[in-house]
Every structure is written in structure tokens, then in C-alpha cells.
Design an enzyme around this catalytic site. Structure first.
Site, PDB file in Angstrom:
ATOM      1  N   ASP A  67      37.540  33.721  33.108  1.00  0.00           N
ATOM      2  CA  ASP A  67      36.305  32.964  33.277  1.00  0.00           C
ATOM      3  C   ASP A  67      36.639  31.568  33.780  1.00  0.00           C
ATOM      4  OD1 ASP A  67      37.210  31.704  30.975  1.00  0.00           O
ATOM      5  OD2 ASP A  67      35.600  32.436  29.720  1.00  0.00           O
ATOM      6  N   GLU A 110      29.923  33.203  33.951  1.00  0.00           N
ATOM      7  CA  GLU A 110      31.137  32.841  34.677  1.00  0.00           C
ATOM      8  C   GLU A 110      32.304  33.744  34.303  1.00  0.00           C
ATOM      9  OE1 GLU A 110      31.641  30.747  30.805  1.00  0.00           O
ATOM     10  OE2 GLU A 110      29.949  31.292  32.044  1.00  0.00           O
TER      11      GLU A 110
END
Length: 173
Positions: A67, A110
Site C-alpha cells: 500500500d 491504496e
């Protein structure tokens, strides 16, 4: 004869339109609309396929899970659209850097994952490091100038048969 030809052409045209629509709907069901990467649904299917293949004695697969670091703060400071620009740039870089057979996925927010078919742990680690370096080099520009660079944190595992793919993903996350 003319009416018959016209009717046949209409039927063929409708059949082609239905196939195109079906293909578009299928693509929408497995792709993330923001990045164009595969989505979580496709990821789970891909993990099952890779696990079955590996369990049959074929070469295993690697998995990179990562991420964007401090992305919520980034979006809070620079705005939602800037965050989207960065996610799109990140997706483009992932596709450019990863091998052609990699399955590039946006899990959500994300968070991303990349199953690497027929890849051992050593090669998966090398791919993750290459990705980390290349992501650091991304420069996203807006009308107001360049955005701060984004970095990623990742986990890497390899599957060589015998374990549940969900466990593999949990280990990499």
C-alpha cells in the site's frame, strides 16, 4: 430476397452488439474503474487458479501485497483528486514494471496486490524491490506544480503448494 438479406444483416448486427455489450460488462465486473487494474473479485479468482495450478505440481507463485505509505494524510493534505491522480500514476507504473504475466490488482483504497505466476520467493522479492524503487521515482504534476512523492510498503510471500491462498495474502499484508 432483399428483405431476407436485410433481416439476416439485422440479426447479425444485433448478435455482434450483444457480444460487445457482454464483453464490456464482464470487463467492468473485474476491473477497478479508477486505475483500470483488476479488482478484488478478479484477484480472489486468480489466487484460486494459481493455487490449484501450484497444487497440481506446477511451479508455485509469488505474491506482492503493498500500500501507499501515509496515503490518507496525503489525500487530506492535497485533496481527493490529487490522491486519484497518484493512484492512477501508481497503477501505470505497476503495469510497466511487472512481468507480462503478473496480475496487477487494486484491492481497494491504496491497497494493491500482484500475484506473480510461476515465480519463486527470490524473484518475487526482486520484483517487489524493483517496484519500490520505480514508485519512488514517480512524479505527478498538477496545474499547481508537482505533488510530493509517494512511497510504498510491501510484503512478499511465495506459494509452492499445500496452503490456503487466503493465508498467503494475510502473510503478505
Amino acid at each position: 430476397l432483399g428483405q431476407f438479406v436485410t433481416r439476416c444483416a439485422e440479426h447479425i448486427s444485433l448478435a455482434i452488439a450483444k457480444v460487445k455489450l457482454r464483453d464490456e460488462l464482464h470487463d467492468q465486473s473485474i476491473r477497478d474503474p479508477l486505475t483500470g487494474l483488476y479488482n478484488r473479485r478478479y484477484f480472489m479468482d486468480a489466487m484460486r487458479r494459481e493455487t490449484v495450478s501450484s497444487d497440481r505440481g506446477e511451479k508455485g507463485f509469488g505474491l506482492i501485497s503493498f500500500d501507499a505509505d501515509k496515503f490518507k494524510t496525503f489525500s487530506d493534505n492535497h485533496g481527493h483528486e490529487a490522491g486519484n491522480m497518484v493512484l492512477r500514476a501508481l497503477a501505470q507504473r505497476i503495469v510497466a514494471v511487472m512481468p507480462d504475466d503478473a496480475i496487477c490488482v487494486r484491492i481497494g483504497g491504496e491497497e494493491f496486490a500482484i500475484p506473480l505466476p510461476k515465480t519463486d520467493l527470490y524473484d518475487a522479492l526482486a520484483s517487489a524491490e524493483r517496484l519500490r524503487r520505480d514508485v519512488e521515482a514517480i512524479e505527478v504534476r498538477t496545474a499547481f506544480g508537482p505533488l510530493p512523492r509517494v512511497t510504498i510498503s510491501s510484503g512478499v510471500v511465495a506459494h509452492d503448494g499445500g496452503s490456503d491462498p487466503a493465508e498467503r495474502f494475510d502473510e503478505a499484508s
